[in-house]
Design a protein around this motif. Structure first.
Motif, PDB file in Angstrom:
ATOM      1  N   THR A 162      -3.113  45.917  13.132  1.00 20.13           N
ATOM      2  CA  THR A 162      -2.192  45.182  13.086  1.00 20.13           C
ATOM      3  C   THR A 162      -0.694  45.828  12.597  1.00 20.13           C
ATOM      4  O   THR A 162      -1.126  46.830  11.911  1.00 20.13           O
ATOM      5  CB  THR A 162      -2.469  43.899  12.134  1.00 20.13           C
ATOM      6  OG1 THR A 162      -2.708  44.450  11.092  1.00 20.13           O
ATOM      7  CG2 THR A 162      -3.476  43.325  12.891  1.00 20.13           C
ATOM      8  N   ALA A 194       5.862  43.574  11.271  1.00 16.02           N
ATOM      9  CA  ALA A 194       6.882  42.995  11.886  1.00 16.02           C
ATOM     10  C   ALA A 194       8.134  43.842  11.828  1.00 16.02           C
ATOM     11  O   ALA A 194       8.345  43.969  10.664  1.00 16.02           O
ATOM     12  CB  ALA A 194       6.779  41.668  11.955  1.00 16.02           C
ATOM     13  N   GLN A 237       5.819  32.613   8.873  1.00 13.28           N
ATOM     14  CA  GLN A 237       5.568  33.879   9.878  1.00 13.28           C
ATOM     15  C   GLN A 237       3.950  33.583  10.123  1.00 13.28           C
ATOM     16  O   GLN A 237       3.086  33.841   9.417  1.00 13.28           O
ATOM     17  CB  GLN A 237       5.673  35.114   9.654  1.00 13.28           C
ATOM     18  CG  GLN A 237       7.135  35.349   9.744  1.00 13.28           C
ATOM     19  CD  GLN A 237       8.140  35.031   8.717  1.00 13.28           C
ATOM     20  OE1 GLN A 237       7.684  35.274   7.341  1.00 13.28           O
ATOM     21  NE2 GLN A 237       9.115  34.243   9.047  1.00 13.28           N
ATOM     22  N   ILE A 281       2.213  33.653  12.907  1.00 21.65           N
ATOM     23  CA  ILE A 281       1.493  34.177  14.019  1.00 21.65           C
ATOM     24  C   ILE A 281       0.184  35.083  13.453  1.00 21.65           C
ATOM     25  O   ILE A 281       0.555  35.826  12.205  1.00 21.65           O
ATOM     26  CB  ILE A 281       2.461  35.126  14.832  1.00 21.65           C
ATOM     27  CG1 ILE A 281       1.914  35.686  16.085  1.00 21.65           C
ATOM     28  CG2 ILE A 281       2.930  36.481  13.881  1.00 21.65           C
ATOM     29  CD1 ILE A 281       2.834  36.565  16.835  1.00 21.65           C
ATOM     30  N   ALA A 320      -0.823  38.134  13.009  1.00 17.76           N
ATOM     31  CA  ALA A 320      -0.331  39.509  12.921  1.00 17.76           C
ATOM     32  C   ALA A 320      -0.298  39.968  11.533  1.00 17.76           C
ATOM     33  O   ALA A 320      -0.542  38.947  10.370  1.00 17.76           O
ATOM     34  CB  ALA A 320       1.181  39.573  13.542  1.00 17.76           C
ATOM     35  N   SER A 341       2.429  40.017   9.588  1.00 19.97           N
ATOM     36  CA  SER A 341       3.216  38.908   8.917  1.00 19.97           C
ATOM     37  C   SER A 341       2.637  38.048   8.111  1.00 19.97           C
ATOM     38  O   SER A 341       2.951  37.257   7.338  1.00 19.97           O
ATOM     39  CB  SER A 341       4.529  38.600   9.768  1.00 19.97           C
ATOM     40  OG  SER A 341       3.893  38.065  11.029  1.00 19.97           O
ATOM     41  N   ASN A 375       2.652  30.858  16.212  1.00 16.54           N
ATOM     42  CA  ASN A 375       2.977  31.885  17.087  1.00 16.54           C
ATOM     43  C   ASN A 375       4.414  32.453  16.478  1.00 16.54           C
ATOM     44  O   ASN A 375       4.896  33.334  17.127  1.00 16.54           O
ATOM     45  CB  ASN A 375       3.293  31.593  18.627  1.00 16.54           C
ATOM     46  CG  ASN A 375       2.030  31.130  19.232  1.00 16.54           C
ATOM     47  OD1 ASN A 375       0.851  32.094  19.196  1.00 16.54           O
ATOM     48  ND2 ASN A 375       1.846  30.092  20.120  1.00 16.54           N
ATOM     49  N   ASP A 412       6.820  34.694  14.714  1.00 14.37           N
ATOM     50  CA  ASP A 412       6.838  35.865  13.936  1.00 14.37           C
ATOM     51  C   ASP A 412       8.296  35.815  13.386  1.00 14.37           C
ATOM     52  O   ASP A 412       9.088  34.651  13.227  1.00 14.37           O
ATOM     53  CB  ASP A 412       7.068  36.880  14.745  1.00 14.37           C
ATOM     54  CG  ASP A 412       7.742  37.031  16.177  1.00 14.37           C
ATOM     55  OD1 ASP A 412       8.721  36.296  16.071  1.00 14.37           O
ATOM     56  OD2 ASP A 412       7.700  38.067  17.198  1.00 14.37           O
ATOM     57  N   GLU A 413       8.900  36.945  12.950  1.00 17.41           N
ATOM     58  CA  GLU A 413      10.174  37.028  12.022  1.00 17.41           C
ATOM     59  C   GLU A 413      11.226  36.416  12.874  1.00 17.41           C
ATOM     60  O   GLU A 413      12.229  35.720  12.658  1.00 17.41           O
ATOM     61  CB  GLU A 413      10.371  38.504  11.439  1.00 17.41           C
ATOM     62  CG  GLU A 413       9.601  38.552  10.381  1.00 17.41           C
ATOM     63  CD  GLU A 413       8.138  39.150  10.777  1.00 17.41           C
ATOM     64  OE1 GLU A 413       7.349  39.489   9.586  1.00 17.41           O
ATOM     65  OE2 GLU A 413       7.827  39.197  11.757  1.00 17.41           O
ATOM     66  N   ASN A 420      12.025  35.137   5.048  1.00 16.14           N
ATOM     67  CA  ASN A 420      12.184  35.953   6.143  1.00 16.14           C
ATOM     68  C   ASN A 420      12.746  37.224   5.238  1.00 16.14           C
ATOM     69  O   ASN A 420      13.567  37.123   4.313  1.00 16.14           O
ATOM     70  CB  ASN A 420      13.026  35.464   7.117  1.00 16.14           C
ATOM     71  CG  ASN A 420      12.418  36.317   8.641  1.00 16.14           C
ATOM     72  OD1 ASN A 420      12.048  37.425   8.509  1.00 16.14           O
ATOM     73  ND2 ASN A 420      12.549  35.228   9.602  1.00 16.14           N
ATOM     74  N   GLN A 455      -6.272  37.752   8.878  1.00 17.31           N
ATOM     75  CA  GLN A 455      -5.610  37.326   9.830  1.00 17.31           C
ATOM     76  C   GLN A 455      -6.554  36.436  10.886  1.00 17.31           C
ATOM     77  O   GLN A 455      -6.428  35.342  11.417  1.00 17.31           O
ATOM     78  CB  GLN A 455      -4.938  38.383  10.731  1.00 17.31           C
ATOM     79  CG  GLN A 455      -3.786  38.936  10.148  1.00 17.31           C
ATOM     80  CD  GLN A 455      -3.364  40.325  10.704  1.00 17.31           C
ATOM     81  OE1 GLN A 455      -3.445  40.412  12.069  1.00 17.31           O
ATOM     82  NE2 GLN A 455      -3.135  41.427   9.897  1.00 17.31           N
TER      83      GLN A 455
END
Length: 436
Positions: A13, A16, A190, A192, A194, A196, A255, A257-258, A275, A404
């Motif tokens: 991973t 981001a 965030q 997602i 990942a 983040s 889903n 992300d940043e 963020n 995650q």
């Protein structure tokens, strides 16, 4: 400090992106010259590291020159490339730009040359405490803080005012969730699956007074102790569950992300968001190019990360880059001379101006141009002073991968079961009983 090298697992991973990335590099070295060439493996940026390499080469006055070698865009590939080279004792790796989460793993495998004693004070005085902590392994400075990053709480002034929130004072997650629900607005996070997601969970657990890994200095995988199944872990799970159940995370929560969070925050649904500082220049650029109305930028405010408990100071996320010197470099002394040049406060300030990446040295925030160009600079510095790194363990790959998998999607998180289930899952991975 020396440890037996062990087999390293691929990092699946990545952190981001929180700045606009560009491709840049200075390559090659003059054959037949007596001037040593130091190779600096850099992460992608807008050209700032290559420029610093040129400046330090000029300032070295023939003692050494620095060439840069560009690492891949994504963090897993960056780590894989460096690990493969270091595992083969590649002497061409003199300096590396490392995500803080890599440092413990590389130090534990004896892939880093610890910072010489004569530089320790210079590299740590006036530097963000969490950046120093993320450069340290078992009380030894094994890397050097270069630039740092943190997350802020961004808010639409109109929404906060309508909800009666005083944003000049610390606010809690519950307060912004309730305010967003009342105003039919979103809380941007965030969610997602990942890196983040780990960043968010770690910040909440740290803000609640806990830690994901409670003994980061442990060497063996079977020695790692976790603090996920705890009151702090359950507090984090309660926040995630509330964001999902109230609907303020939006239909795309799992889903986000940043960048997706930013776009949602800039829309009519925007209310609050956690963020990175790239939000301000990215929003300003959108206004300048005409794709976003000036009124949106005027309506955006920023403050310190939300608290989990109103009586306990928040611990915002720490990001950034630390500089490592390869253990197999033929010129480690010169490499550290170059590092001393690279991380000078004035160069960190210039890097902030050209690439948007905040300094790890707090003095650089006082630069007049930084103050002029970055209205968010003082808040970023304040946030960095209280920031917390992600777990500084050699087994970070297993920890973040397990988090995650067991905390996603956010809407399925149960405060009564998720922390315990997640902790046991990660321990089973560390014991070799399960695979990610």
């Amino acid at each position: 400090m020396r440890h037996t090298a062990r087999k390293l697992r691929p990092w699946r991973t990545g952190l981001a992106a929180f700045a606009l990335l560009g491709l840049v590099g200075i390559t090659g070295c003059a054959s037949g010259t007596s001037t040593p060439t130091l190779t600096w493996y850099i992460n992608p940026d807008n050209g700032g590291q290559a420029k610093i390499a040129e400046q330090c080469t000029a300032e070295a006055d023939g003692k050494y020159r620095i060439s840069t070698s560009l690492l891949p865009n994504d963090a897993p590939s960056q780590r894989e490339q460096l690990i493969r080279r270091l595992a083969s004792q590649d002497s061409s790796i003199d300096i590396m730009s490392l995500d803080p989460v890599y440092v413990a793993e590389m130090a534990n495998a004896d892939y880093l040359t610890p910072v010489p004693e004569k530089y320790v004070n210079e590299f740590t005085e006036g530097v963000i405490p969490s950046s120093v902590e993320s450069s340290t392994r078992q009380d030894e400075l094994v890397a050097t803080p270069f630039w740092a990053n943190t997350q802020l709480l961004w808010y639409r002034k109109s929404v906060a005012e309508a909800a009666g929130l005083d944003m000049s004072q610390p606010v809690t997650w519950d307060q912004i969730i309730d305010a967003a629900a009342e105003q039919d607005k979103r809380v941007g996070v965030q969610g997602i699956r990942a890196e983040s997601l780990t960043v968010w969970i770690n910040a909440m657990i740290e803000s609640a007074g806990g830690s994901i890994v409670t003994n980061p200095d442990s060497d063996g995988a079977d020695e790692v102790k976790l603090g996920i199944d705890s009151e702090a872990g359950r507090s984090a799970a309660e926040i995630m569950s509330k964001i999902g159940s109230t609907g303020v995370g939006g239909p795309q929560l799992s889903n986000l992300d940043e960048n997706a969070s930013m776009l949602e925050f800039q829309s009519d649904d925007g209310g609050f968001m956690v963020n990175w500082p790239f939000i301000y220049p990215a929003t300003k650029a959108a206004v300048d190019e005409g794709s976003l109305d000036q009124a949106v930028l005027d309506d955006i405010g920023w403050t310190i990360y939300p608290r989990v408990d109103e009586s306990q100071e928040a611990r915002p996320p720490l990001g950034g880059i630390n500089l490592g010197v390869g253990a197999f470099s033929e010129n480690p002394d010169l490499a550290y001379e170059a590092v001393a040049c690279i991380r000078q406060p004035e160069k960190q300030a210039e890097y902030f101006l050209t690439d948007g990446n905040a300094p790890s040295n707090l003095a650089a925030f006082d630069d007049p141009e930084v103050q002029k160009e970055f209205p968010v600079a003082d808040t970023v510095a304040e946030s960095l002073k209280i920031s917390a790194a992600r777990p500084l363990t050699p087994y970070y790959n297993e920890v973040t991968g397990g988090i995650q998998k067991s905390w996603h999607p956010p809407g399925s998180v149960d405060p009564e079961s998720t922390p315990a289930r997640s902790q046991e899952f990660i321990l089973e991975i560390l014991r070799g009983e399960r695979l990610l």
